[in-house]
Scaffold this motif. Structure first.
Motif, mmCIF file in Angstrom:
data_model
loop_
_atom_site.group_PDB
_atom_site.id
_atom_site.type_symbol
_atom_site.label_atom_id
_atom_site.label_comp_id
_atom_site.label_asym_id
_atom_site.label_seq_id
_atom_site.Cartn_x
_atom_site.Cartn_y
_atom_site.Cartn_z
ATOM 1 N N VAL A 173 0.862 -1.177 0.000
ATOM 2 C CA VAL A 173 0.000 0.000 0.000
ATOM 3 C C VAL A 173 0.897 1.224 0.000
ATOM 4 N N ARG A 174 0.685 2.076 -0.967
ATOM 5 C CA ARG A 174 1.483 3.304 -1.047
ATOM 6 C C ARG A 174 0.579 4.501 -0.856
ATOM 7 N N VAL A 175 1.007 5.393 -0.005
ATOM 8 C CA VAL A 175 0.288 6.640 0.211
ATOM 9 C C VAL A 175 1.288 7.789 0.115
ATOM 10 N N PRO A 176 0.809 8.987 -0.220
ATOM 11 C CA PRO A 176 1.715 10.131 -0.274
ATOM 12 C C PRO A 176 2.356 10.390 1.086
ATOM 13 N N ARG A 177 3.530 10.974 1.091
ATOM 14 C CA ARG A 177 4.251 11.213 2.335
ATOM 15 C C ARG A 177 3.492 12.086 3.318
ATOM 16 N N SER A 178 2.681 12.985 2.837
ATOM 17 C CA SER A 178 2.012 13.917 3.741
ATOM 18 C C SER A 178 0.753 13.342 4.393
ATOM 19 N N VAL A 179 0.343 12.144 4.012
ATOM 20 C CA VAL A 179 -0.889 11.551 4.543
ATOM 21 C C VAL A 179 -0.558 10.675 5.746
ATOM 22 N N PRO A 180 -1.123 11.002 6.923
ATOM 23 C CA PRO A 180 -0.889 10.116 8.075
ATOM 24 C C PRO A 180 -1.679 8.821 7.911
ATOM 25 N N VAL A 181 -1.063 7.714 8.259
ATOM 26 C CA VAL A 181 -1.704 6.408 8.159
ATOM 27 C C VAL A 181 -1.609 5.731 9.516
ATOM 28 N N PHE A 182 -2.708 5.155 9.951
ATOM 29 C CA PHE A 182 -2.748 4.454 11.227
ATOM 30 C C PHE A 182 -3.019 2.980 10.947
ATOM 31 N N ALA A 183 -2.356 2.128 11.675
ATOM 32 C CA ALA A 183 -2.531 0.684 11.519
ATOM 33 C C ALA A 183 -2.858 0.081 12.874
ATOM 34 N N THR A 184 -3.730 -0.904 12.877
ATOM 35 C CA THR A 184 -4.011 -1.618 14.118
ATOM 36 C C THR A 184 -3.439 -3.014 14.007
ATOM 37 N N GLY A 185 -3.118 -3.549 15.106
ATOM 38 C CA GLY A 185 -2.542 -4.885 15.192
ATOM 39 C C GLY A 185 -2.164 -5.087 16.642
ATOM 40 N N ARG A 186 -1.080 -5.770 16.886
ATOM 41 C CA ARG A 186 -0.582 -5.882 18.255
ATOM 42 C C ARG A 186 0.920 -5.679 18.215
ATOM 43 N N VAL A 187 1.410 -5.088 19.264
ATOM 44 C CA VAL A 187 2.827 -4.788 19.333
ATOM 45 C C VAL A 187 3.525 -5.859 20.148
ATOM 46 N N THR A 188 4.537 -6.436 19.565
ATOM 47 C CA THR A 188 5.345 -7.446 20.245
ATOM 48 C C THR A 188 6.792 -6.976 20.227
ATOM 49 N N THR A 189 7.662 -7.826 20.697
ATOM 50 C CA THR A 189 9.082 -7.474 20.655
ATOM 51 C C THR A 189 9.588 -7.388 19.221
ATOM 52 N N ARG A 190 8.849 -8.005 18.284
ATOM 53 C CA ARG A 190 9.208 -7.927 16.868
ATOM 54 C C ARG A 190 8.634 -6.694 16.190
ATOM 55 N N GLY A 191 7.822 -5.926 16.883
ATOM 56 C CA GLY A 191 7.189 -4.747 16.293
ATOM 57 C C GLY A 191 5.702 -4.976 16.108
ATOM 58 N N LEU A 192 5.104 -4.237 15.181
ATOM 59 C CA LEU A 192 3.672 -4.341 14.905
ATOM 60 C C LEU A 192 3.408 -5.590 14.075
ATOM 61 N N VAL A 193 2.567 -6.467 14.595
ATOM 62 C CA VAL A 193 2.190 -7.686 13.889
ATOM 63 C C VAL A 193 0.670 -7.743 13.821
ATOM 64 N N PRO A 194 0.102 -8.536 12.908
ATOM 65 C CA PRO A 194 -1.354 -8.628 12.829
ATOM 66 C C PRO A 194 -1.959 -9.099 14.149
ATOM 67 N N SER A 195 -3.171 -8.669 14.405
ATOM 68 C CA SER A 195 -3.834 -9.098 15.631
ATOM 69 C C SER A 195 -4.103 -10.587 15.579
ATOM 70 N N ARG A 196 -4.398 -11.185 16.721
ATOM 71 C CA ARG A 196 -4.617 -12.636 16.776
ATOM 72 C C ARG A 196 -5.818 -13.054 15.944
ATOM 73 N N THR A 197 -6.770 -12.145 15.772
ATOM 74 C CA THR A 197 -7.934 -12.465 14.953
ATOM 75 C C THR A 197 -7.638 -12.325 13.476
#
Length: 93
Positions: free
Chosen positions: A21-45
Motif C-alpha cells: 500500500v502506497r500513500v503520499p508522504r504527507s498523509v498520516p496512516v494508522f494501523a491496528t494490530g498488536r505490538v510485540t518485541t518484533r514490532g507491529l504484527v497482525p492481531s490474533r484475529t
C-alpha cells in the motif's frame, strides 16, 4: 522483504499474502494490530486495519463494527432458540 521469523512460523497449509500500500508522504496512516518485541504484527484475529483518517475515526469505526457484530450475534442466537421452541410448542399442543 519478509522476515525469516515470519516465514519460519508458517505451516505447510498456510500461505503468506503480501499487499503493498502506497500513500503520499504527507498523509498520516494508522494501523491496528498488536505490538510485540518484533514490532507491529497482525492481531490474533487476523484483522489488520489501515486507515488514512484520524486515529479517533479508526477507533470509532472499529467499535461500531464490534457493536454491529454483537447485535447480529444476539439476533441470530435469539432466532435460533425461538424457532425450535415454537416448533416444539406447536407439536406438543
Amino acid at each position: 522483504m519478509v522476515a525469516t521469523e515470519i516465514l519460519g512460523d508458517l505451516r505447510r497449509s498456510e500461505r503468506l499474502r503480501l499487499i503493498e500500500v502506497r500513500v503520499p508522504r504527507s498523509v498520516p496512516v494508522f494501523a491496528t494490530g498488536r505490538v510485540t518485541t518484533r514490532g507491529l504484527v497482525p492481531s490474533r484475529t487476523g484483522l489488520t486495519l489501515l486507515n488514512t483518517g484520524t486515529r479517533a475515526d479508526m477507533i470509532e469505526a472499529r467499535r461500531e463494527s464490534l457493536r454491529t457484530g454483537g447485535t447480529i450475534t444476539s439476533i441470530l442466537t435469539s432466532t435460533g432458540l425461538a424457532i425450535p421452541a415454537a416448533l416444539w410448542l406447536t407439536l406438543t399442543t
